[in-house]
Design a protein around this motif. Sequence first.
Motif, PDB file in Angstrom:
ATOM      1  N   ARG A 209      46.949 -46.501  -2.880  1.00 31.30           N
ATOM      2  CA  ARG A 209      46.021 -45.479  -3.376  1.00 31.30           C
ATOM      3  C   ARG A 209      44.576 -45.960  -3.343  1.00 31.30           C
ATOM      4  O   ARG A 209      43.664 -45.199  -3.060  1.00 31.30           O
ATOM      5  CB  ARG A 209      46.416 -45.100  -4.808  1.00 31.30           C
TER       6      ARG A 209
ATOM      7  N   ASP B 144      43.614 -42.360  11.030  1.00 31.77           N
ATOM      8  CA  ASP B 144      43.701 -41.438   9.907  1.00 31.77           C
ATOM      9  C   ASP B 144      45.139 -41.257   9.457  1.00 31.77           C
ATOM     10  O   ASP B 144      45.429 -41.249   8.248  1.00 31.77           O
ATOM     11  CB  ASP B 144      43.088 -40.087  10.295  1.00 31.77           C
ATOM     12  N   LYS B 145      46.057 -41.154  10.396  1.00 29.44           N
ATOM     13  CA  LYS B 145      47.474 -40.972  10.052  1.00 29.44           C
ATOM     14  C   LYS B 145      48.026 -42.201   9.330  1.00 29.44           C
ATOM     15  O   LYS B 145      48.785 -42.076   8.352  1.00 29.44           O
ATOM     16  CB  LYS B 145      48.286 -40.706  11.313  1.00 29.44           C
TER      17      LYS B 145
ATOM     18  N   ARG C 160      46.814 -42.090   5.755  1.00 32.30           N
ATOM     19  CA  ARG C 160      47.430 -40.993   5.012  1.00 32.30           C
ATOM     20  C   ARG C 160      48.881 -41.309   4.660  1.00 32.30           C
ATOM     21  O   ARG C 160      49.377 -40.904   3.605  1.00 32.30           O
ATOM     22  CB  ARG C 160      47.398 -39.703   5.835  1.00 32.30           C
ATOM     23  N   ASP C 161      49.565 -42.050   5.535  1.00 28.97           N
ATOM     24  CA  ASP C 161      50.990 -42.323   5.319  1.00 28.97           C
ATOM     25  C   ASP C 161      51.250 -43.548   4.447  1.00 28.97           C
ATOM     26  O   ASP C 161      52.396 -43.794   4.061  1.00 28.97           O
ATOM     27  CB  ASP C 161      51.687 -42.542   6.672  1.00 28.97           C
TER      28      ASP C 161
ATOM     29  N   CYS D 260      46.567 -50.356   9.460  1.00 31.15           N
ATOM     30  CA  CYS D 260      46.330 -49.627  10.716  1.00 31.15           C
ATOM     31  C   CYS D 260      46.831 -50.383  11.944  1.00 31.15           C
ATOM     32  O   CYS D 260      46.839 -49.827  13.050  1.00 31.15           O
ATOM     33  CB  CYS D 260      44.841 -49.327  10.864  1.00 31.15           C
TER      34      CYS D 260
ATOM     35  N   LYS E  58      43.285 -45.710   0.188  1.00 33.18           N
ATOM     36  CA  LYS E  58      43.030 -44.310   0.536  1.00 33.18           C
ATOM     37  C   LYS E  58      41.694 -43.835  -0.030  1.00 33.18           C
ATOM     38  O   LYS E  58      40.927 -43.149   0.660  1.00 33.18           O
ATOM     39  CB  LYS E  58      44.158 -43.421  -0.003  1.00 33.18           C
TER      40      LYS E  58
ATOM     41  N   TYR F 292      38.870 -45.486   1.914  1.00 30.24           N
ATOM     42  CA  TYR F 292      38.803 -44.881   3.253  1.00 30.24           C
ATOM     43  C   TYR F 292      38.162 -43.494   3.189  1.00 30.24           C
ATOM     44  O   TYR F 292      37.257 -43.186   3.987  1.00 30.24           O
ATOM     45  CB  TYR F 292      40.219 -44.795   3.827  1.00 30.24           C
ATOM     46  N   ASN F 293      38.602 -42.688   2.250  1.00 32.57           N
ATOM     47  CA  ASN F 293      38.063 -41.326   2.136  1.00 32.57           C
ATOM     48  C   ASN F 293      36.561 -41.344   1.849  1.00 32.57           C
ATOM     49  O   ASN F 293      35.793 -40.546   2.400  1.00 32.57           O
ATOM     50  CB  ASN F 293      38.792 -40.549   1.038  1.00 32.57           C
TER      51      ASN F 293
END
Length: 512
Positions: free
Chosen positions: A13, A4-5, A8-9, A178, A16, A19-20
């Motif tokens: 876009r 997750d980190k 987020r980092d 990741c 993200k 993933y969300n």
Amino acid sequence: MEIDKAIRDCDDRRLKTKYNNAIYVVKRALALYSTEEVAFSFNGGKDSTVLLHILRAAFFLHKEEEGCSVDGLKEFPIRTIYFESPSAFPEINSFTYDMATNYGLLMDIIRTDFKSGLESLLKSRPIRAIFLGVRIGDPTAVGQEQFSPSSPGWPPFMRVNPILDWSYRDVWAFLLTCKVQYCSLYDHGYTSIGSIHDTLPNALLCISNSTGNEEKFRPAYLLSDGRTERAGRAKRFSPSVLNSMSNGTNNVDLQKQSMLTASVIAVGDEILFGTVEDRLGLSMRRKVHSIGWSISHTSIVRNDIDSVAEEVELRRSSNEMVFIYGGVGPLFSDATLGGIAKAFGVRLAPDEEFEEYLRHLIGEHCTGDRNEMAQLPEGITELLHHEKLPVPLIKCHNVIVLTATNLTELDLQWDCLIELTRTGDLFPLLEPYKSKHLTTKLSDVEIAPSLAKLCLEFPDIHIGCYREARSGPIIISFKGKNEERNQLAAEALSKKFQPGAFTDTNLNSPET
């Protein structure tokens, strides 16, 4: 939480958002079912590896929202189903068991066929939902949504597809962002992994080697065009057809080869009304004969989804291949792809790869988020890529869609199709038909009995008669795979009549 980190980092876009959305699907499933009621199907491939880490992240986030502590958890509590196949790559097996050790996966291993093994597993465990790493375009994605009940005939469970809308690019963006381990085959040019019998490194990643030694390949994440992800998956014709070709090659092979049949379908009201001449049909028939196939049926159907669907359904079930042209495009009358989808019982769905081709081809004219031309039959479509074609050809099981509008375009598409067939086994290429012709001034009544007997004597030869004019001579054609057999049939007919009754027109040549 390292997954997750990492997302987020990152600055991606699109990743993200994907993933969300995937996390939301998993959380929703975990809210509907208890941990004991869900399972995860893992096959060691890149897609299921992505899903493994999304499940890990989503599970922790879900528990965190519930106010539960997961500190000290040594095993990942969602059970993992692995189908251990004797045809799997050793690297896939070893990677799978490495993941089980590294992340404390609770493994249920199936060593029978998947359906039987799954039935037994669901009888012994209270599993009601299974997470799958399915993406749109996969053969198993037909008709699926993010939550889809299992297919009829299968044990009942809910299929949960968190990464259904992910592309090849999204998968690799996630794995590299990741920094997680993936199967080592992907570092050696494999981009889509099946069994050891149908998977090769992707030739588009091959590194030229001047020394002539073993070929080397760049890693899968360097594939620049995700539309060619499956270029390393060897294509195989149906086993029944291949068996019919290989049995008894020293016996009646000519007759066996002639059993392979195709149908040719033209779609267009303008042809039926006589507005335009169907010149492509004549060329297609000659092309199919040039690869040694027989044509069982040709037809022209209306620009209507139901008409196309009815004809495709009828012909695909009675022929090894169906070639269809016309009715492809953005107009209201372009019903071919919709008809094919209906014939196979699937829906039309956006195809991300095909839309990329169209955007490159028509540029600014491709407006809006939903390009209707990029709607293809879901889960059954294979794009046939060739460097000479601006857009790939479309193959839906044993139906091939040709988009040619004139003879020049048809010649190009056909040549590319045959080239792809030689390298990928799309369908068998057989000995081409050869022709021999005799002419005679004898009447139909005089030659009819002898021709009837000749057909029984030479069952492997197609014997036909026609006139170019009512008052002109009869032309008798002999078409077969073997020039000597054509010649023997012609000689046998000539011997039944007075010398000079037949003239050899010297048209003994391959069909073109």
